[in-house]
Design a protein around this motif. Structure first.
Motif, short mmCIF file in Angstrom:
data_model
loop_
_atom_site.label_atom_id
_atom_site.label_comp_id
_atom_site.label_asym_id
_atom_site.label_seq_id
_atom_site.Cartn_x
_atom_site.Cartn_y
_atom_site.Cartn_z
N THR A 31 0.85 -1.20 0.00
CA THR A 31 0.00 0.00 0.00
C THR A 31 0.87 1.24 0.00
O THR A 31 1.80 1.37 0.81
CB THR A 31 -0.93 0.02 1.23
N GLY A 32 0.59 2.17 -0.93
CA GLY A 32 1.38 3.39 -1.01
C GLY A 32 0.68 4.60 -0.42
O GLY A 32 1.32 5.55 0.01
N LEU A 33 -0.68 4.56 -0.36
CA LEU A 33 -1.44 5.73 0.06
C LEU A 33 -2.70 5.28 0.79
O LEU A 33 -3.39 4.35 0.36
CB LEU A 33 -1.84 6.59 -1.16
N VAL A 34 -2.99 5.93 1.92
CA VAL A 34 -4.24 5.72 2.64
C VAL A 34 -5.00 7.04 2.64
O VAL A 34 -4.47 8.08 3.06
CB VAL A 34 -4.01 5.25 4.09
N ILE A 35 -6.23 7.01 2.14
CA ILE A 35 -7.07 8.20 2.07
C ILE A 35 -8.15 8.10 3.15
O ILE A 35 -8.91 7.13 3.19
CB ILE A 35 -7.74 8.33 0.69
N PHE A 36 -8.21 9.09 4.00
CA PHE A 36 -9.25 9.18 5.03
C PHE A 36 -10.31 10.16 4.53
O PHE A 36 -10.15 11.38 4.67
CB PHE A 36 -8.67 9.64 6.36
N ASP A 37 -11.36 9.63 3.92
CA ASP A 37 -12.39 10.50 3.37
C ASP A 37 -13.42 10.85 4.45
O ASP A 37 -13.63 10.06 5.39
CB ASP A 37 -13.10 9.80 2.20
N GLU A 38 -14.02 12.02 4.32
CA GLU A 38 -15.05 12.49 5.26
C GLU A 38 -14.55 12.45 6.70
O GLU A 38 -15.27 12.08 7.62
CB GLU A 38 -16.33 11.64 5.12
N PHE A 39 -13.30 12.85 6.91
CA PHE A 39 -12.72 12.77 8.25
C PHE A 39 -13.43 13.69 9.24
O PHE A 39 -13.36 13.47 10.45
CB PHE A 39 -11.22 13.10 8.20
N HIS A 40 -14.12 14.71 8.74
CA HIS A 40 -14.83 15.63 9.63
C HIS A 40 -15.91 14.93 10.45
O HIS A 40 -16.36 15.47 11.46
CB HIS A 40 -15.47 16.77 8.83
N GLU A 41 -16.34 13.74 10.02
CA GLU A 41 -17.35 13.03 10.79
C GLU A 41 -16.80 12.50 12.11
O GLU A 41 -17.56 12.16 13.02
CB GLU A 41 -17.94 11.87 9.97
N ARG A 42 -15.48 12.41 12.22
CA ARG A 42 -14.79 12.07 13.47
C ARG A 42 -15.29 10.76 14.08
O ARG A 42 -15.57 10.66 15.27
CB ARG A 42 -14.93 13.21 14.47
N SER A 43 -15.40 9.73 13.24
CA SER A 43 -15.78 8.43 13.77
C SER A 43 -14.64 7.87 14.60
O SER A 43 -13.47 8.22 14.42
CB SER A 43 -16.12 7.46 12.63
N LEU A 44 -14.98 7.00 15.53
CA LEU A 44 -13.98 6.42 16.43
C LEU A 44 -12.93 5.64 15.64
O LEU A 44 -11.72 5.78 15.90
CB LEU A 44 -14.70 5.49 17.43
N HIS A 45 -13.36 4.85 14.67
CA HIS A 45 -12.41 4.04 13.90
C HIS A 45 -11.50 4.90 13.03
O HIS A 45 -10.32 4.57 12.84
CB HIS A 45 -13.15 3.03 13.03
N ALA A 46 -12.03 6.01 12.50
CA ALA A 46 -11.18 6.89 11.69
C ALA A 46 -10.09 7.53 12.54
O ALA A 46 -8.92 7.56 12.15
CB ALA A 46 -12.03 7.97 11.02
N ASP A 47 -10.46 8.03 13.72
CA ASP A 47 -9.48 8.63 14.62
C ASP A 47 -8.41 7.60 15.01
O ASP A 47 -7.21 7.89 15.00
CB ASP A 47 -10.17 9.13 15.90
N PHE A 48 -8.87 6.39 15.34
CA PHE A 48 -7.95 5.36 15.83
C PHE A 48 -7.02 4.87 14.71
O PHE A 48 -5.80 4.76 14.91
CB PHE A 48 -8.75 4.19 16.40
N SER A 49 -7.58 4.60 13.54
CA SER A 49 -6.75 4.06 12.45
C SER A 49 -5.78 5.12 11.93
O SER A 49 -4.66 4.79 11.51
CB SER A 49 -7.62 3.51 11.31
N LEU A 50 -6.15 6.41 11.98
CA LEU A 50 -5.20 7.46 11.61
C LEU A 50 -4.03 7.47 12.59
O LEU A 50 -2.86 7.60 12.18
CB LEU A 50 -5.89 8.82 11.59
N ALA A 51 -4.32 7.31 13.88
CA ALA A 51 -3.25 7.27 14.88
C ALA A 51 -2.30 6.10 14.63
O ALA A 51 -1.07 6.24 14.72
CB ALA A 51 -3.85 7.18 16.29
N LEU A 52 -2.86 4.94 14.26
CA LEU A 52 -2.01 3.78 13.97
C LEU A 52 -1.17 4.03 12.71
O LEU A 52 0.01 3.67 12.66
CB LEU A 52 -2.86 2.52 13.80
N CYS A 53 -1.80 4.63 11.70
CA CYS A 53 -1.06 4.90 10.46
C CYS A 53 0.10 5.86 10.70
O CYS A 53 1.18 5.71 10.10
CB CYS A 53 -2.01 5.48 9.41
N LEU A 54 -0.09 6.83 11.57
CA LEU A 54 0.99 7.76 11.90
C LEU A 54 2.15 7.02 12.56
O LEU A 54 3.33 7.33 12.31
CB LEU A 54 0.47 8.88 12.80
N GLU A 55 1.83 6.04 13.42
CA GLU A 55 2.90 5.25 14.05
C GLU A 55 3.61 4.38 13.02
O GLU A 55 4.84 4.23 13.06
CB GLU A 55 2.31 4.40 15.18
N VAL A 56 2.84 3.77 12.11
CA VAL A 56 3.44 2.96 11.04
C VAL A 56 4.39 3.81 10.20
O VAL A 56 5.51 3.41 9.87
CB VAL A 56 2.35 2.33 10.16
#
Length: 822
Positions: free
Chosen positions: A120-145
């Protein structure tokens, strides 16, 4: 969907593509800019992404399917070739798939299984303004990766309405790219309902008005499926002949959802009644009217009851903007808002992030499996300490975490299943018990996770739902159960009719140990967690002494939650299953009728008492603690303190306002300090009668050292000598005043009102007749002698002629005698 040729995001694409090759990017673009439906296909063409995959997250299943279908159509392909999608229980991908659209929770699963996101070269977080729990959490994991394993991995966070500064803090090196979007004229009309009670009927009228006044199709936003169904019934037979009615909400089947967003034949119109599922991502062809109720249903986790419940709440300004934008995506539009214009500015700017409203147990387990803790992750908002404590306690009760909060081997098994840890624990333990119990556990888990197939049933018994499944083998609940059964067992079939229901309660208790409940009569139950639950007295379960409660409904009335799904369980099963969790302890309690402490040896599971036997009350810390709780609950007035004790408290309290070294003597301070001045003397005290034997004055004096006591006695004495030579008691009152009640004749010769505390406090004088009856109250003795004394003198001479009533009392001799004995 919009035609690619006119999409505004294309203007920012060169800058975005260049920035994304070097850094993460935050893209801010309004609805209809093409960030979901045009941009991903362009990104596939970038040379640095050649041979790599793009993952694009969407918050909702219907958006995943619709966007994947549209993008594949743009390529002239079927879904599953270059463009594919994954949602829970459904995947259309192949070896050729380079762009995968998926729901946010699936990215967490992918990261846990492959932290490097290989290929995987790119992860797109669409509609991030909805602030779902999984979006917040998976973004945090992606930043660590990205920081530890994959410097070449790029993240693109796309948002329509989110405040950019918060995201910029989380991704400080990210490039900020903005697309201004298309500016179609949009009329906003405010048409509030006359009253809250009939808002749905009012909305039906506004919809009919909009369809009559405008050409085109309409999208109406409602809070939930129930309101959608009722409004659809109201509109039945009343719509224009060329207008077709569609519903769109989460629990609808795939075909019904896709029909709602599909284009119509030329000359036809549609009305779509939708929840906030249609607020983002989806573009429904022909929509140029929006009718917005201004409401949405939000799931909130109740920490006290341990359940999530849906509440209808006002939407935010950001959501109102998003909804109105649905009408202006393809051309000029109109939006009807069913609230007063004055209320618009009072709406919250953004919706509350889901992470602050959710049960955190699943995310705590995911974090533990990742090797970290929630507070250590880069999150826009951190959950509260109470949320973390509740989630950790549940996971420890399920043996998913050890006492230090580290994940156990069993916890990793739960995490890998991808369902709530409660249900995963039940499924794994049932797997260890054999195929028969696993079959039943899979059906119980599916029933618990799904909408109740028998919502109108007169009973909450889960066995009745199992009976329904045996008569309806094609039900979606069984399909979900079969997915789990195949994962855990490999092969086999599910047959609800052959299930051994005697194990139902015991299996559910594995998932819901805190919801084991004991009857309190009349359909009311106490759960092991300590909160109450109830069902109708007419429910067949109401006569059961013990239940395991799978689902609850928070009534919002502040009392018991309503039981909607449960199974009976025998006491012997509970004692056997929870023998290690059972606690035997001696509990000391106050018995108001006997006015004494009583001790009982209790065997408990959480707050449920299984046995209770009287035992002697033992002295020690437990007894003192019970006294502490009781006295703080009942307050100081409950203690059998004498008037002298209260006088001492009032004296010390007044003195402390004038002197800095006497401490605090307020009621709250005395209760806070009670373990120092009172509890040590209650070690062998077991009754109210014993309390009455205590010398409270001496105990209170112990709060002061010898020097402080001397200062108190000197400046704020309990008695004062008056001119007659008598020592009279001073009355220190709760309001801070000090009163000297004395016969007026004993004050002859005093020209000034006496004071305390080196002149800081004036004594209130209550002047009495020879018969000790009140004559006058004054704080100005000199003024009294010169003024109103004359009238009292005249009256007293007539009533008490044998007593001395001088014309100049300020210079007369004080006396306690009659004139004859002076």
């Amino acid at each position: 969907m919009s035609r690619p040729s006119a999409l505004p995001v294309s203007e920012t694409y060169p800058r975005l593509a260049s920035a994304l090759e070097q850094e993460n990017v935050i893209l801010s673009a309004p609805p209809g800019a093409g960030k979901s439906t045009w941009l991903p296909l362009q990104l596939l063409k970038l040379p640095w992404l050649s041979g790599k995959k793009i993952l694009m997250l969407q918050p909702r299943r219907v958006a995943v399917r619709a966007i994947a279908g549209y993008l594949a159509q743009q390529l002239g392909e079927s879904v599953g070739q270059t463009v594919g999608y994954r949602i829970r229980g459904e995947a259309r991908v192949s070896q050729a798939t380079r762009l995968e659209i998926l729901t946010e929770g699936l990215l967490t699963r992918m990261l846990q299984q492959d932290p490097e996101l290989s290929g995987t070269g790119l992860v797109i977080f669409d509609e991030f303004h909805e602030r779902s729990l999984h979006a917040d959490f998976s973004l945090a994991l992606c930043l660590e990766v990205q920081a530890a394993l994959r410097e070449d991995l790029r993240l693109l966070v796309m948002s329509a309405t989110l405040e950019q500064s918060a995201l910029q803090t989380l991704l400080p090196r990210a490039q900020n790219v903005q697309s201004m979007g298309r500016s179609y004229p949009l009329q906003i009309h405010y048409q509030p309902a006359p009253s809250r009670a009939d808002w749905l009927q009012h909305m039906a009228g506004v919809i009919l008005q909009a369809l009559d006044e405008n050409d085109g199709s309409a999208l109406a936003f409602l809070p939930g499926a129930g309101e959608i169904r009722r409004l659809a019934d109201m509109l039945s037979g009343r719509l224009p002949s060329d207008c077709h009615l569609y519903c769109l909400f989460g629990e609808l089947g795939k075909e019904a959802q896709m029909a709602a967003v599909a284009p119509l034949q030329q000359g036809q119109r549609k009305l779509v009644l939708a929840t906030n599922i249609a607020e983002t991502s989806l573009t429904i062809d022909g929509i140029n009217m929006v009718i917005d109720s201004g409401l949405e249903k939000v799931a909130r986790f109740d920490l006290n009851q341990g359940i999530s419940h849906l509440r209808s709440v006002r939407i935010s300004q950001a959501s109102a903007t998003q909804r109105a934008g649905r009408a202006g995506r393809l051309g000029p539009g109109v939006c009807y808002r069913l609230w007063p214009q004055a209320e618009q500015s009072r709406l919250a700017e953004q919706s509350t992030p889901q992470i602050l409203l959710s049960d955190m147990a699943p995310m705590i387990l995911e974090a533990a499996a990742w090797g970290t803790e929630i507070p250590a992750l880069a999150l826009l908002d951190q959950p509260t300490d109470a949320q973390i404590e509740q989630g950790r306690a549940l996971l420890q009760s399920l043996q998913a975490l050890d006492n230090q909060g580290h994940i156990t081997a069993h916890g990793r098994q739960l995490c890998n299943l991808g369902c709530h840890p409660r249900l995963a624990h039940m499924l794994i333990r049932a797997q260890e018990m054999g195929s028969d119990k696993l079959r039943l556990a899979c059906m119980l888990a599916a029933l618990t996770e799904s909408k109740d197939p028998l919502r109108s049933s007169s009973t909450a018994a889960i066995e009745e739902r199992l009976g329904y499944l045996s008569r309806n083998p094609d039900d979606a609940v069984l399909r979900l159960a079969l997915v789990w059964f195949k994962r855990l067992n490999g092969t086999g079939k599910l047959d609800p009719a052959r299930a051994d229901l005697s194990h139902t309660g015991a299996l559910l208790a594995l998932a819901f140990p805190d919801r084991v409940a004991k009857s309190r009569g009349q359909g009311r139950y106490l759960m092991a967690r300590g909160s109450g639950a109830s069902l109708s007295e007419n429910d067949s379960l109401a006569k059961e002494p013990y239940l395991v409660i799978a689902n609850l409904l928070n009534t919002g009335a502040g009392g018991d939650a309503r039981i909607t799904l449960a199974a009976a369980i025998k006491e012997a099963q509970l004692i056997s299953q929870f023998s290690e969790q059972m606690v035997t302890e001696t509990v000391c309690q106050w018995q108001p009728a006997q006015k004494a402490m009583q001790a009982r040896a209790q065997r408990r599971l959480g707050k449920l008492i299984f046995s209770s036997e009287p035992v002697p009350v033992e002295s020690g810390e437990a007894l003192q603690q019970r006294w502490l709780e009781l006295i703080r609950q009942q307050r100081l007035n409950w203690l059998p303190m004498s008037d002298n004790a209260w006088q001492f408290i009032h004296r010390a309290r007044l003195a402390a306002t004038c002197l800095s070294d006497l401490g605090c003597w307020s009621e709250s301070a005395l209760l806070e300090d009670i373990q120092n001045w009172l509890l040590p003397y209650l070690d062998n005290c077991t009754s109210f009668r014993a309390l009455q034997q205590l010398d409270f004055v001496a105990l209170l004096k112990n709060r002061l050292d010898w020097a402080q006591q001397q200062t108190l006695n000197e400046l704020f004495p309990g008695q004062i000598q008056v001119p007659s030579g008598s020592r009279c008691k001073l009355d220190y009152r709760d309001d801070g005043s000090v009163v000297l009640a004395v016969r007026m004749q004993e004050l002859y010769g005093w020209t000034e009102t006496p004071t305390l505390g080196r002149g800081q406090i004036e004594i209130q004088l209550e002047l009495l007749s020879p018969a000790q009856r009140p004559l006058q109250k004054t704080a100005d003795l000199k003024g009294f002698w010169a003024g109103s004394y004359k009238a009292i003198q005249k009256e007293m001479k007539g009533r008490y002629p044998k007593h001395f009533w001088p014309d100049d009392p300020a210079n007369a001799q004080a006396t306690t005698k009659t004139k004859k004995k002076m």
